[in-house]
Design a protein around this motif. Structure first.
Motif, mmCIF file in Angstrom:
data_model
loop_
_atom_site.group_PDB
_atom_site.id
_atom_site.type_symbol
_atom_site.label_atom_id
_atom_site.label_comp_id
_atom_site.label_asym_id
_atom_site.label_seq_id
_atom_site.Cartn_x
_atom_site.Cartn_y
_atom_site.Cartn_z
ATOM 1 N N PRO A 140 0.825 -1.211 0.000
ATOM 2 C CA PRO A 140 0.000 0.000 0.000
ATOM 3 C C PRO A 140 0.867 1.274 0.000
ATOM 4 O O PRO A 140 1.940 1.290 0.616
ATOM 5 C CB PRO A 140 -0.784 -0.103 1.315
ATOM 6 C CG PRO A 140 -0.772 -1.545 1.669
ATOM 7 C CD PRO A 140 0.520 -2.084 1.160
ATOM 8 N N SER A 198 -9.947 -8.098 -4.173
ATOM 9 C CA SER A 198 -8.642 -7.449 -4.233
ATOM 10 C C SER A 198 -8.397 -6.709 -2.916
ATOM 11 O O SER A 198 -9.339 -6.380 -2.192
ATOM 12 C CB SER A 198 -8.587 -6.475 -5.403
ATOM 13 O OG SER A 198 -9.309 -5.318 -5.077
ATOM 14 N N TRP A 199 -7.147 -6.466 -2.633
ATOM 15 C CA TRP A 199 -6.827 -5.745 -1.395
ATOM 16 C C TRP A 199 -6.481 -4.302 -1.757
ATOM 17 O O TRP A 199 -5.394 -4.014 -2.234
ATOM 18 C CB TRP A 199 -5.688 -6.428 -0.622
ATOM 19 C CG TRP A 199 -5.774 -6.143 0.844
ATOM 20 C CD1 TRP A 199 -6.364 -6.918 1.806
ATOM 21 C CD2 TRP A 199 -5.294 -4.969 1.510
ATOM 22 N NE1 TRP A 199 -6.282 -6.308 3.026
ATOM 23 C CE2 TRP A 199 -5.638 -5.106 2.882
ATOM 24 C CE3 TRP A 199 -4.626 -3.827 1.106
ATOM 25 C CZ2 TRP A 199 -5.325 -4.151 3.830
ATOM 26 C CZ3 TRP A 199 -4.325 -2.852 2.053
ATOM 27 C CH2 TRP A 199 -4.672 -3.019 3.394
ATOM 28 N N GLN A 200 -7.453 -3.430 -1.545
ATOM 29 C CA GLN A 200 -7.294 -1.997 -1.846
ATOM 30 C C GLN A 200 -6.633 -1.767 -3.213
ATOM 31 O O GLN A 200 -5.754 -0.911 -3.343
ATOM 32 C CB GLN A 200 -6.501 -1.323 -0.728
ATOM 33 C CG GLN A 200 -7.269 -1.370 0.577
ATOM 34 C CD GLN A 200 -6.693 -0.468 1.661
ATOM 35 O OE1 GLN A 200 -5.712 0.251 1.458
ATOM 36 N NE2 GLN A 200 -7.311 -0.496 2.821
ATOM 37 N N GLY A 201 -7.047 -2.591 -4.181
ATOM 38 C CA GLY A 201 -6.593 -2.381 -5.557
ATOM 39 C C GLY A 201 -5.152 -2.794 -5.821
ATOM 40 O O GLY A 201 -4.633 -2.558 -6.914
ATOM 41 N N ASN A 207 -7.276 -10.388 -0.824
ATOM 42 C CA ASN A 207 -7.676 -10.586 0.567
ATOM 43 C C ASN A 207 -8.377 -11.936 0.692
ATOM 44 O O ASN A 207 -9.380 -12.176 0.010
ATOM 45 C CB ASN A 207 -8.607 -9.451 0.992
ATOM 46 C CG ASN A 207 -8.661 -9.292 2.487
ATOM 47 O OD1 ASN A 207 -7.745 -9.706 3.209
ATOM 48 N ND2 ASN A 207 -9.729 -8.705 2.981
#
Ligand code: SAM
Length: 217
Positions: A140, A198-201, A207
């Motif tokens: 991230p 998806s995990w925050q894109g 996830n």
């Protein structure tokens, strides 16, 4: 995930490892409200006032302010029916994520895991080994991550260890195969799996939720 796993594994005692940041123990409190729990632990190095306040409603809950990777912490908890690891495994270094599983495997009969799972190259990748550019492409976009490579060997005073080994940053890319194999070696079989998207894109993470139960031998 708690409902699915606790029902499947008939959980009456649990330890929520790292259940505080951003959620103030919300998952542990949900489990305590929803199920008939005899004993519970919420282990985190950073407990908050909100957690301490709400914990007063649950006599069977003990707040443990400690590193859950320490042998002494695991010993203090003793046996629990389930160990909850929500968004914490990929942060674990010294001991690494798989050593945490080893530490708790003899002390539980189920692991309930939600984790951003690695879908990039390799099975279990220490993300810092990718180098700054690829690390930042993978994780991230936080200032904490952008600044990390300039101070890898400096001591992080809060954690008492070098920045390269703190759990505050993303540390590991763990593939589904690596996680499942590590738990199979410890005698645990996958009993529930869900892809949560998806995990925050992020391109290289998904996830995912897992429940593992000890196999009867
Ligand atoms: C990314 S947050 C996840 C919070 C929550 N479980 C969730 O799913 O939203 C990680 C949490 O685990 C704690 N933590 C991570 N590694 C830890 C360790 N080895 N010992 C104690 N606490 C740890 C952090 O302080 C933080 O509260």
């Amino acid at each position: 995930m708690i409902e699915r796993a606790f029902e499947r594994c008939s959980v009456r005692s649990f330890a929520d490892l790292g259940g505080v940041w951003a959620v103030d123990g919300g998952y542990a409190f949900f489990a305590l409200e929803r199920f008939d729990i005899e004993r519970a632990y919420l282990v985190d190095e950073d407990h908050t006032a909100a957690v301490r306040d709400r914990a007063r409603q649950f006599a069977q809950l003990e707040l443990v302010s400690a590193n859950f990777g320490a042998e002494a912490t695991a010993e203090r908890l003793g046996w629990v029916d389930a160990v909850i690891l929500f968004d914490v495994l990929l942060h674990q270094v010294a001991p690494d994520w798989d050593e945490i599983l080893e530490l708790y495997a003899p002390r539980t009969r189920s692991f309930v895991i939600v984790n951003p799972q690695w879908t990039g190259d390799g099975d279990a990748v220490r993300l810092l080994d990718l180098g700054r550019e690829e690390y930042l492409r993978s994780v991230p976009p936080l200032d904490l991550h952008a600044e990390l490579f300039a101070k890898l060997d400096e001591t992080n005073r809060r954690r008492g260890r070098p920045w390269r080994d703190v759990h505050d940053v993303w540390q590991w890319g763990i593939s589904d195969a690596a996680l499942t194999a590590a738990l199979a070696r410890l005698g645990f079989a996958l009993v529930y799996f869900e892809d949560l998207g998806s995990w925050q894109g992020l391109e290289r993470f998904r996830n995912r939720a897992f429940a593992f139960a000890k196999e009867s031998r």
